[in-house]
Design a protein around this motif. Structure first.
Motif, PDB file in Angstrom:
ATOM      1  N   ALA A  77       0.890  -1.164   0.000  1.00 46.34           N
ATOM      2  CA  ALA A  77       0.000   0.000   0.000  1.00 46.34           C
ATOM      3  C   ALA A  77       0.930   1.217   0.000  1.00 46.34           C
ATOM      4  O   ALA A  77       2.140   1.066   0.170  1.00 46.34           O
ATOM      5  N   PRO A  78       0.385   2.433  -0.157  1.00 41.39           N
ATOM      6  CA  PRO A  78       1.290   3.592  -0.209  1.00 41.39           C
ATOM      7  C   PRO A  78       2.209   3.742   1.008  1.00 41.39           C
ATOM      8  O   PRO A  78       3.314   4.263   0.875  1.00 41.39           O
ATOM      9  N   ALA A  79       1.765   3.282   2.187  1.00 48.19           N
ATOM     10  CA  ALA A  79       2.584   3.500   3.390  1.00 48.19           C
ATOM     11  C   ALA A  79       3.053   2.204   4.042  1.00 48.19           C
ATOM     12  O   ALA A  79       3.594   2.231   5.155  1.00 48.19           O
ATOM     13  N   THR A  80       2.865   1.071   3.363  1.00 48.26           N
ATOM     14  CA  THR A  80       3.248  -0.211   3.970  1.00 48.26           C
ATOM     15  C   THR A  80       3.985  -1.092   2.981  1.00 48.26           C
ATOM     16  O   THR A  80       3.785  -1.001   1.766  1.00 48.26           O
ATOM     17  N   GLN A 107       7.012  10.346   1.752  1.00 47.58           N
ATOM     18  CA  GLN A 107       5.863  10.607   0.867  1.00 47.58           C
ATOM     19  C   GLN A 107       4.539  10.683   1.623  1.00 47.58           C
ATOM     20  O   GLN A 107       3.707  11.541   1.349  1.00 47.58           O
ATOM     21  N   THR A 108       4.354   9.761   2.568  1.00 49.52           N
ATOM     22  CA  THR A 108       3.031   9.618   3.178  1.00 49.52           C
ATOM     23  C   THR A 108       2.997  10.029   4.648  1.00 49.52           C
ATOM     24  O   THR A 108       1.953   9.949   5.281  1.00 49.52           O
ATOM     25  N   GLY A 109       4.145  10.430   5.222  1.00 53.27           N
ATOM     26  CA  GLY A 109       4.190  10.881   6.607  1.00 53.27           C
ATOM     27  C   GLY A 109       4.576   9.786   7.592  1.00 53.27           C
ATOM     28  O   GLY A 109       5.144  10.044   8.642  1.00 53.27           O
ATOM     29  N   ILE A 110       4.219   8.554   7.266  1.00 58.25           N
ATOM     30  CA  ILE A 110       4.593   7.389   8.079  1.00 58.25           C
ATOM     31  C   ILE A 110       4.755   6.202   7.149  1.00 58.25           C
ATOM     32  O   ILE A 110       4.050   6.108   6.132  1.00 58.25           O
ATOM     33  N   ARG A 282       5.343  16.283   9.394  1.00 58.45           N
ATOM     34  CA  ARG A 282       3.926  16.067   9.065  1.00 58.45           C
ATOM     35  C   ARG A 282       3.026  16.121  10.298  1.00 58.45           C
ATOM     36  O   ARG A 282       1.827  15.857  10.193  1.00 58.45           O
ATOM     37  N   PHE A 283       3.606  16.392  11.455  1.00 58.46           N
ATOM     38  CA  PHE A 283       2.779  16.534  12.650  1.00 58.46           C
ATOM     39  C   PHE A 283       2.878  17.990  13.107  1.00 58.46           C
ATOM     40  O   PHE A 283       2.358  18.866  12.431  1.00 58.46           O
TER      41      PHE A 283
ATOM     42  N   THR B  76      -2.222  15.930   6.815  1.00 60.89           N
ATOM     43  CA  THR B  76      -0.921  16.541   6.541  1.00 60.89           C
ATOM     44  C   THR B  76      -0.135  15.776   5.483  1.00 60.89           C
ATOM     45  O   THR B  76       0.844  16.286   4.953  1.00 60.89           O
ATOM     46  N   ALA B  77      -0.554  14.553   5.204  1.00 62.57           N
ATOM     47  CA  ALA B  77       0.079  13.696   4.192  1.00 62.57           C
ATOM     48  C   ALA B  77      -0.901  12.546   3.984  1.00 62.57           C
ATOM     49  O   ALA B  77      -1.881  12.413   4.735  1.00 62.57           O
ATOM     50  N   PRO B  78      -0.684  11.692   2.976  1.00 66.19           N
ATOM     51  CA  PRO B  78      -1.662  10.620   2.736  1.00 66.19           C
ATOM     52  C   PRO B  78      -1.932   9.717   3.945  1.00 66.19           C
ATOM     53  O   PRO B  78      -3.040   9.195   4.075  1.00 66.19           O
ATOM     54  N   ALA B  79      -0.958   9.552   4.831  1.00 66.68           N
ATOM     55  CA  ALA B  79      -1.146   8.622   5.951  1.00 66.68           C
ATOM     56  C   ALA B  79      -1.077   9.298   7.312  1.00 66.68           C
ATOM     57  O   ALA B  79      -1.036   8.613   8.337  1.00 66.68           O
ATOM     58  N   THR B  80      -1.055  10.627   7.343  1.00 62.43           N
ATOM     59  CA  THR B  80      -0.935  11.325   8.632  1.00 62.43           C
ATOM     60  C   THR B  80      -1.922  12.483   8.722  1.00 62.43           C
ATOM     61  O   THR B  80      -2.306  13.076   7.714  1.00 62.43           O
ATOM     62  N   GLN B 107      -6.753   3.125   3.182  1.00 59.34           N
ATOM     63  CA  GLN B 107      -6.179   3.530   1.890  1.00 59.34           C
ATOM     64  C   GLN B 107      -4.684   3.239   1.791  1.00 59.34           C
ATOM     65  O   GLN B 107      -4.190   2.801   0.757  1.00 59.34           O
ATOM     66  N   THR B 108      -3.948   3.548   2.870  1.00 55.37           N
ATOM     67  CA  THR B 108      -2.481   3.532   2.785  1.00 55.37           C
ATOM     68  C   THR B 108      -1.840   2.423   3.609  1.00 55.37           C
ATOM     69  O   THR B 108      -0.619   2.309   3.629  1.00 55.37           O
ATOM     70  N   ILE B 110      -1.529   2.119   6.809  1.00 54.07           N
ATOM     71  CA  ILE B 110      -1.329   2.598   8.176  1.00 54.07           C
ATOM     72  C   ILE B 110      -1.722   4.063   8.209  1.00 54.07           C
ATOM     73  O   ILE B 110      -1.549   4.784   7.211  1.00 54.07           O
TER      74      ILE B 110
END
Lengths: 343, 343
Positions: A77-80, A107-110, A282-283, B76-80, B107-108, B110
């Protein structure tokens, strides 16, 4: 360990890398493992330092770990992502998994990565620190073979299951927590046995699960929190097993082949790890994070210690201080490892 | 608490909601807070159950928490994401933050959400369980006001900083860990004071940071691990402060206005929370995860206890059992809360 022979990180790194290459490790495996072992030796975590090269070389030769593993990474997935470590040494897979997590977090913050079909990966802090060096927060867990009892349990069930977190500190070395979820490691029991000394209270149990301070009778460790509050340590160990093994497809602790207490050194073990990278920007934002981290650490390090004239330390302070000292003095090497590395 | 009056969850929920509405809470705030308090009361965590309505109603009236907070959420980002709780009660913000984390995780893979400008949020497990009920793994942390000393420290520095994780178990209630990073809560000290009993060893310190079992002299708690291994509990508390407050822009523990030990009940406190949702389907896959979780729990629950005839419990087992019992018996309500709720 002042009585020990000392070697510079450069020399020690070269000999460690060569020993792994001689045992058949691929260049990538030898490089990653050497880096992780040196990290631990430099910061004073000698239990997870270069001495482990003796064990790893034996495992490369006995067939438990593959000499030339082909890591298979898949973005799920985008973040995993998942990393199949192909039964190689854990260090190579963990560095790669953290790289992936950092790429995703940018890219995704996490980013979160599960690692399966792995093996022992040394000190999990090695990979968390990589995140902090890249300006991110890193969290790393690993499961391990059963030698810690449950709360009121009569069998070793969880491993010592470590968790590490590293956070960047502007202009300083990272805040760095790297801890097992038992009070002491099983190596400490072996040390007390060899010294003929009683164990500290509330850290180990005999084969029936009863508290013991007799190192010879100690058959398993108690979880952090001991006889009174060990349900917390056992809960944390379980959290780490679920993230590192249940979630990744690795083998759960009580089914893992023991790392050393076994006759089977030929079957891959399928240890699991779990790795997260978080982007502070991102936080609260980079500048506010850096300021708050400084404020937090300045306040913490100003608290007077119960030891007169001292103040308390933050996680990592002792380790980074040791690293500074060892740059000057070299790294102590125990006699067996020295002989193995021909130093 | 068998001597207590018992009320059904329905009646207790209605009275709790009404008490919050009477204190001026918005419908959303009253609903979320009631849900979180009932959750804790149902599973037997009475310290975080409906009794807290007395405190929350007072805080709504004294101005510390806003009656009608406008949550500001920002991806703030796709996953945060960040949630600004607008100085409302923490429960409303935490349920919303977990919803956001779950949406992102779908979606992502996480999702991570920081919550700032919040207040006390009750039992953090309430929000982690929401993830498990949606088939995801939930992790929730919160910082809190200083009443736990550092390792060898002479001042209360961290809060009791809880961490919760819930994981879905196919066909069963979730695996559920919800623990403070001290051995005991400070309320336990107050209880021992009122009973005139000595505290257990290794859980509290006097005003100078020296171990004490004298409840009257106990001024702060020791971190989990006590005098010997409290550097681990303190490290975990720090990890939770960094994630919940440093990363989110909330106030760090030693600067937080005390929840109750203060004369200032009018200034917002800016407590922080951190929330993660993880989608198992994006790691080993749903079916394999469910199977491994079953295997893990079946093995664990088969381990004989040191108490003859019993087996060990997994985190949450006791709580879900209590919930079943309380469905039949009702929920015990202490006299002060009963009077406040006009029961």
């Amino acid at each position: 360990m002042t009585e020990h022979f000392h070697a510079s990180a450069d020399v020690l790194g070269e000999r460690t890398r060569n020993a792994l290459l001689e045992a058949g490790a691929s260049a990538e495996t030898a490089e990653a493992t050497t880096q992780a072992l040196l990290y631990a030796s430099e910061i004073g975590v000698d239990s997870h330092g270069v001495r482990l090269v003796v064990h790893y070389a034996a495992m490369l030769r006995s067939g438990r770990v593959k000499k030339n593993p082909m890591l298979k990474t898949s973005r799920t997935a985008p973040a995993t992502a998942m990393v199949d470590a192909d039964d190689g040494l854990g260090h190579y897979a963990c560095y790669r998994a953290m790289e992936l997590a950092l790429e995703m977090a940018a890219q995704t913050g996490i980013g979160a990565v599960g690692v399966m079909r792995s093996s022992h990966c040394g000190a999990v802090g090695a990979y968390a620190v990589k995140a902090a060096e890249a300006g991110m927060i890193g969290i790393v867990t690993s499961n391990s073979d059963a030698n810690v009892t449950l709360f009121n349990g009569t069998k070793a069930f969880h491993g010592t299951n470590p968790i590490a977190m590293a956070a960047p500190v502007s202009g300083q070395r990272p805040w760095l927590l790297d801890m097992a979820t038992s009070s002491i490691p099983f190596n400490r029991v072996r040390l007390y046995r060899s010294l003929g000394l009683p164990l500290p209270p509330d850290v180990a149990a005999d084969a029936e699960g009863n508290l013991t301070q007799d190192a010879m009778r100690a058959a398993m460790l108690l979880p952090l929190g001991g006889a009174g509050y060990g349900f917390k340590g056992a809960g944390l160990a379980g959290m780490i097993t679920i993230l590192s093994a249940v979630l990744t497809g690795a083998v759960i602790d009580p089914r893992l082949i023991q790392m050393t207490e076994t006759r089977d050194f030929a079957t891959p073990r399928n240890v699991g790890h779990f790795i997260i990278a978080l982007e502070p920007a991102r936080f609260v934002g980079r500048e506010a994070f850096d300021g708050a981290m400084q404020d937090y650490l300045t306040l913490l390090r100003a608290v007077p210690s119960t030891r007169p004239g001292e103040t308390v330390m933050a996680p990592g302070d002792r380790e980074w201080k040791t690293a500074e000292q060892r740059k000057l003095t070299g790294i102590p090497v125990d006699p067996d490892t020295r002989q193995f590395l021909k130093l």
